[in-house]
Design an enzyme around this catalytic site. Structure first.
Site, mmCIF file in Angstrom:
data_model
loop_
_atom_site.group_PDB
_atom_site.id
_atom_site.type_symbol
_atom_site.label_atom_id
_atom_site.label_comp_id
_atom_site.label_asym_id
_atom_site.label_seq_id
_atom_site.Cartn_x
_atom_site.Cartn_y
_atom_site.Cartn_z
ATOM 1 N N GLU A 84 -9.834 10.668 0.885
ATOM 2 C CA GLU A 84 -10.382 10.538 -0.456
ATOM 3 C C GLU A 84 -10.187 11.899 -0.980
ATOM 4 O O GLU A 84 -10.714 13.317 -0.418
ATOM 5 C CB GLU A 84 -11.477 10.429 -0.466
ATOM 6 C CG GLU A 84 -11.919 8.543 0.246
ATOM 7 C CD GLU A 84 -11.360 7.740 -1.946
ATOM 8 O OE1 GLU A 84 -10.753 8.175 -2.316
ATOM 9 O OE2 GLU A 84 -11.536 6.123 -1.593
ATOM 10 N N ASP A 123 -4.001 4.417 -6.960
ATOM 11 C CA ASP A 123 -3.827 5.800 -6.854
ATOM 12 C C ASP A 123 -3.136 6.067 -5.521
ATOM 13 O O ASP A 123 -2.373 5.569 -4.729
ATOM 14 C CB ASP A 123 -5.704 6.428 -6.713
ATOM 15 C CG ASP A 123 -6.406 5.254 -5.261
ATOM 16 O OD1 ASP A 123 -5.831 4.146 -5.820
ATOM 17 O OD2 ASP A 123 -6.578 6.208 -4.326
#
Length: 253
Positions: free
Chosen positions: A99, A151
């Site tokens: 992340e 993303d």
């Protein structure tokens, strides 16, 4: 979860309770990159460590380049959700999730800073070398979950990673005029397009019909490999970039 020794030496450890066992005999062969998509990196990190969220990743990369490990690599982090790549549907079991702190599309796609990208490069290099992960298996969340996820976004510098030895990439063919294909059309050229996307790994049905699923796969491909225009329309730039990408894979070169 108690503290553990970091697999990546440059990482500090902040254990998340959100993880499970990898199936017997399954080892990670994908590095999956995400952006957090939240207003603050502190809030995103807290969410990944909250039992309430039921989500996690192996690593978290701060905007200033600091790297935190949340889940041991031997464990199955919960970051991919419903996903698919090259015939595999349990991407969590096969991947290392990273992340990257960035507010993403909700905030207008803010740029990724140099220190952060350098940290991502070093982390991916280390994981790739230790775990023997092939360059073409360094993917974005949108690659394995088209339509559902976008993303790390079209502003993510995949080309810069490739120059540094991370990931598979070719210089995109410039956007120009010419023939294109879009949702609602059908025919053999669309079947060929679907076959090429499937060969690369995308989840797509080879029907010859330019469906919503096909449009989503094309947009996901564009977001990663031809980010100048992400519209789900297969123009000549998109198709030729896909041709070039396939031709540079070891199994097709």
């Amino acid at each position: 979860m108690s503290l553990f020794n970091a697999d990546y030496r440059a990482a500090c450890v902040l254990p998340s309770p959100n993880h499970g066992e990898r199936p017997d005999g399954v080892r990670p062969d994908i590095i999956l990159l995400h952006y957090t998509g939240m207003p603050s990196e502190e809030g995103a990190l807290a969410w990944l460590c909250s039992p309430e969220s039921q989500v996690s990743s192996h690593y978290f990369v701060h905007e200033d380049g600091r790297v935190v490990q949340l889940v041991p690599e031997e464990r199955r982090a919960w970051h991919a959700g419903k996903s698919f790549w090259a015939g595999e549907t349990d991407i969590n079991s096969r991947s290392i999730g990273i992340e990257i702190a960035n507010a993403g599309h909700p905030a207008g796609l803010p740029a990724f800073g140099d220190a952060q990208i350098e940290a991502v490069i070093e982390l991916c290099r280390d994981c790739g070398q230790r775990l023997d992960i092939r360059p073409e298996r360094v993917l974005g969340h949108s690659d394995v979950a088209p339509v559902r996820k976008v993303d790390p976004g079209e502003n993510f510098p995949w080309g810069k990673l490739h120059v540094a030895g991370v990931g598979h990439f070719v210089e995109p063919v410039p956007v120009s005029g010419g023939r294109f294909f879009q949702k609602g059309e059908s025919g053999q050229p669309i079947e060929a397009l679907q076959s090429m996307l499937s060969l690369y790994g995308y989840d797509i049905d080879i029907t010859g019909e330019y469906s919503e699923k096909t449009e989503g796969a094309v947009a996901a491909f564009q977001r990663h490999f031809r980010p100048a225009l992400v519209d789900g329309v297969a123009d000549m730039s998109t198709i030729e970039t896909l041709h070039r990408l396939l031709s540079t894979l070891p199994r097709y070169a």
